[in-house]
Motif scaffolding. Structure first.
Motif, mmCIF file in Angstrom:
data_model
loop_
_atom_site.group_PDB
_atom_site.id
_atom_site.type_symbol
_atom_site.label_atom_id
_atom_site.label_comp_id
_atom_site.label_asym_id
_atom_site.label_seq_id
_atom_site.Cartn_x
_atom_site.Cartn_y
_atom_site.Cartn_z
ATOM 1 N N LEU A 186 0.837 -1.210 0.000
ATOM 2 C CA LEU A 186 0.000 0.000 0.000
ATOM 3 C C LEU A 186 0.868 1.255 0.000
ATOM 4 N N LEU A 187 1.882 1.271 0.861
ATOM 5 C CA LEU A 187 2.758 2.447 0.930
ATOM 6 C C LEU A 187 3.550 2.629 -0.354
ATOM 7 N N ALA A 188 4.002 1.505 -0.928
ATOM 8 C CA ALA A 188 4.778 1.592 -2.168
ATOM 9 C C ALA A 188 3.905 2.126 -3.296
ATOM 10 N N ASP A 189 2.685 1.588 -3.432
ATOM 11 C CA ASP A 189 1.770 2.049 -4.489
ATOM 12 C C ASP A 189 1.477 3.535 -4.351
ATOM 13 N N GLU A 190 1.244 3.922 -3.100
ATOM 14 C CA GLU A 190 0.934 5.317 -2.818
ATOM 15 C C GLU A 190 2.111 6.224 -3.192
ATOM 16 N N TYR A 191 3.296 5.804 -2.789
ATOM 17 C CA TYR A 191 4.506 6.603 -3.062
ATOM 18 C C TYR A 191 4.713 6.732 -4.574
ATOM 19 N N ILE A 192 4.517 5.606 -5.275
ATOM 20 C CA ILE A 192 4.680 5.603 -6.732
ATOM 21 C C ILE A 192 3.653 6.516 -7.384
ATOM 22 N N ARG A 193 2.423 6.481 -6.863
ATOM 23 C CA ARG A 193 1.372 7.327 -7.439
ATOM 24 C C ARG A 193 1.749 8.805 -7.321
ATOM 25 N N TYR A 194 2.268 9.202 -6.166
ATOM 26 C CA TYR A 194 2.633 10.609 -6.003
ATOM 27 C C TYR A 194 3.847 10.972 -6.863
ATOM 28 N N LEU A 195 4.766 10.034 -7.039
ATOM 29 C CA LEU A 195 5.901 10.296 -7.934
ATOM 30 C C LEU A 195 5.398 10.518 -9.364
ATOM 31 N N ARG A 196 4.406 9.690 -9.765
ATOM 32 C CA ARG A 196 3.864 9.821 -11.131
ATOM 33 C C ARG A 196 3.193 11.170 -11.330
ATOM 34 N N ASP A 197 2.612 11.707 -10.252
ATOM 35 C CA ASP A 197 1.980 13.033 -10.358
ATOM 36 C C ASP A 197 2.992 14.095 -10.772
ATOM 37 N N PHE A 198 4.281 13.805 -10.575
ATOM 38 C CA PHE A 198 5.321 14.751 -10.979
ATOM 39 C C PHE A 198 6.049 14.264 -12.235
ATOM 40 N N GLY A 199 5.421 13.336 -12.953
ATOM 41 C CA GLY A 199 5.979 12.901 -14.231
ATOM 42 C C GLY A 199 7.116 11.895 -14.111
ATOM 43 N N LEU A 200 7.316 11.334 -12.923
ATOM 44 C CA LEU A 200 8.390 10.354 -12.770
ATOM 45 C C LEU A 200 7.837 8.950 -12.993
ATOM 46 N N GLU A 201 8.683 8.063 -13.486
ATOM 47 C CA GLU A 201 8.262 6.682 -13.765
ATOM 48 C C GLU A 201 9.098 5.697 -12.950
ATOM 49 N N PRO A 202 8.807 5.590 -11.653
ATOM 50 C CA PRO A 202 9.612 4.690 -10.820
ATOM 51 C C PRO A 202 9.231 3.235 -11.059
ATOM 52 N N ARG A 203 10.087 2.335 -10.632
ATOM 53 C CA ARG A 203 9.748 0.911 -10.618
ATOM 54 C C ARG A 203 9.937 0.406 -9.195
ATOM 55 N N TYR A 204 9.465 -0.789 -8.912
ATOM 56 C CA TYR A 204 9.732 -1.315 -7.574
ATOM 57 C C TYR A 204 10.019 -2.801 -7.629
ATOM 58 N N ILE A 205 10.752 -3.268 -6.635
ATOM 59 C CA ILE A 205 10.947 -4.710 -6.465
ATOM 60 C C ILE A 205 10.736 -5.034 -4.994
ATOM 61 N N ARG A 250 12.108 -6.899 -1.870
ATOM 62 C CA ARG A 250 13.350 -7.514 -1.397
ATOM 63 C C ARG A 250 13.319 -7.633 0.126
ATOM 64 N N LYS A 251 13.535 -8.830 0.613
ATOM 65 C CA LYS A 251 13.534 -9.112 2.045
ATOM 66 C C LYS A 251 12.318 -8.521 2.751
ATOM 67 N N GLY A 252 11.149 -8.715 2.147
ATOM 68 C CA GLY A 252 9.910 -8.259 2.779
ATOM 69 C C GLY A 252 9.660 -6.766 2.671
ATOM 70 N N HIS A 253 10.549 -6.042 1.970
ATOM 71 C CA HIS A 253 10.323 -4.616 1.790
ATOM 72 C C HIS A 253 10.159 -4.270 0.314
ATOM 73 N N TYR A 254 9.376 -3.240 0.073
ATOM 74 C CA TYR A 254 9.163 -2.791 -1.299
ATOM 75 C C TYR A 254 10.146 -1.670 -1.590
ATOM 76 N N LEU A 255 11.030 -1.929 -2.553
ATOM 77 C CA LEU A 255 12.002 -0.902 -2.915
ATOM 78 C C LEU A 255 11.507 -0.176 -4.153
ATOM 79 N N VAL A 256 11.169 1.092 -3.976
ATOM 80 C CA VAL A 256 10.772 1.939 -5.101
ATOM 81 C C VAL A 256 12.049 2.605 -5.584
ATOM 82 N N TYR A 257 12.343 2.490 -6.903
ATOM 83 C CA TYR A 257 13.637 3.026 -7.339
ATOM 84 C C TYR A 257 13.595 3.753 -8.678
ATOM 85 N N LEU A 258 14.574 4.625 -8.849
ATOM 86 C CA LEU A 258 14.791 5.357 -10.098
ATOM 87 C C LEU A 258 16.220 5.088 -10.542
ATOM 88 N N LYS A 259 16.420 4.921 -11.844
ATOM 89 C CA LYS A 259 17.752 4.551 -12.329
ATOM 90 C C LYS A 259 18.361 5.543 -13.323
#
Ligand SMILES: [Zn+2]
Length: 321
Positions: A160-179, A181-190
């Motif tokens: 839920l937190l990862a989806d939410e964070y990604i949604r707000y990033l998209r509001d600023f035109g960013l296209e993050p991805r996530y994986i 890892r060890k029970g945590h959602y890593l939202v990342y930009l490359k």
């Protein structure tokens, strides 16, 4: 100091004017960064960081906005190398009358297990979205040293937190991805550009300029390398060709004498022997009248052919004996 620490230091010192933004930054900080643990039968809530300015920042924001005073602990650990961990304890928030902070930031302490749950947080204004994204990054984000690579990530405890964070990033035109890892959602930009844009969104303007400067220098270095590589490749081609030509001319000289060559070929053969390291163009200019690059190439090919034919004849003769 790592680039991550520098960026976070800058963000912790930001002067945020609106209370709405302060609250949303704190929500981002706590939603990403709070964790619950049961110790000796008691549940305790912590915000843990290695970053002293950040721990002071969280402490003063909580005090200012919700009048709660977290208990601060400094722990020295000796993992890898000695470093200090700052632990802000929010355990008193678990009792009913102090829980406004958790309610306002949409954090639910589940009845069992060392786990927090989160209510969706609908943020409307852009200033508050920026603040929320900044809070998340401050709590669990990291950014690689741009001298080496471009990578920025934020670790979030639930989908839920990862989806939410990604949604707000998209509001600023960013296209993050996530994986996961060890029970945590890593939202990342490359991408370098995306990281620059992200730093702009969260207000890390000094870090942004630093990164831009490094990118410019890197780009220039790459361009120079490309040119140098290209020139080296051409040079190698020239040298290899010249080496072959000189070998062939020497062969002709030893076995038939250069004088046996037609006049046009004789001149170029002599010049090539004397100047093994010049280009075809320069070789052509040494002739009188001068000859074009392709003219020189044509004559040198003829010489190669004569030498190769002679070699064949010689091998043929030798094998007959
Ligand atoms: Zn705001």
């Amino acid at each position: 100091m790592s680039f991550s620490l520098e960026v976070k230091g800058e963000l912790s010192r930001l002067e945020e004017l609106d209370t709405c933004c302060k609250k949303h930054e704190l929500a981002g900080l706590l939603r990403a960064g709070l964790s619950v643990r049961t110790q000796l039968g008691n549940r305790r809530i912590f915000f843990v960081t290695e970053n002293a300015p950040l721990s002071r920042h969280v402490f003063s924001r909580v005090k200012e906005l919700y009048h709660n005073i977290p208990e601060v602990m400094m722990l020295k650990t000796h993992r890898f190398r000695t470093h200090t961990i700052y632990r802000l304890e929010f355990t008193p928030l678990l009792s009913g009358e102090n829980s406004e902070l958790l309610k306002k930031t949409g954090i639910i302490v589940s009845a069992e297990g060392d786990k927090l749950d989160y209510e969706p947080l609908a943020i409307r204004s852009r200033c508050c979205k920026r603040a929320y994204l900044r809070g998340g990054f401050l709590a669990t984000g990291s950014i690689s040293d741009p001298d080496r690579s471009y990578h920025l990530e934020i670790s979030l405890p639930t989908k839920l937190l990862a989806d939410e964070y990604i949604r707000y990033l998209r509001d600023f035109g960013l296209e993050p991805r996530y994986i996961l890892r060890k029970g945590h959602y890593l939202v990342y930009l490359k991408e370098g550009q995306e990281i620059v844009d992200f730093l702009n969104v969260i207000g890390a303007h000094n870090a942004l300029m630093q990164l831009e400067n490094i990118r410019i220098v890197k780009d220039m270095r790459n361009q120079v390398n490309r040119i140098v590589n290209c020139e080296t490749a051409n040079l190698e081609k020239t040298i290899n060709a010249s080496y072959r030509q000189v070998e062939n001319i020497r062969y002709i000289k030893e076995h038939m004498g250069l004088e046996s060559l037609p006049k046009g070929l004789y001149e170029i053969a002599r010049l090539r022997l004397e100047n093994p390291d010049v280009s075809l163009l320069e070789l052509g200019k040494m002739l009188s009248p001068p000859l074009s690059k392709s003219g020189v190439n044509h004559r040198l090919r003829k010489i190669d052919k004569i030498a190769e034919d002679t070699m064949k004849d010689v091998t043929h003769e030798e094998s007959q004996h």
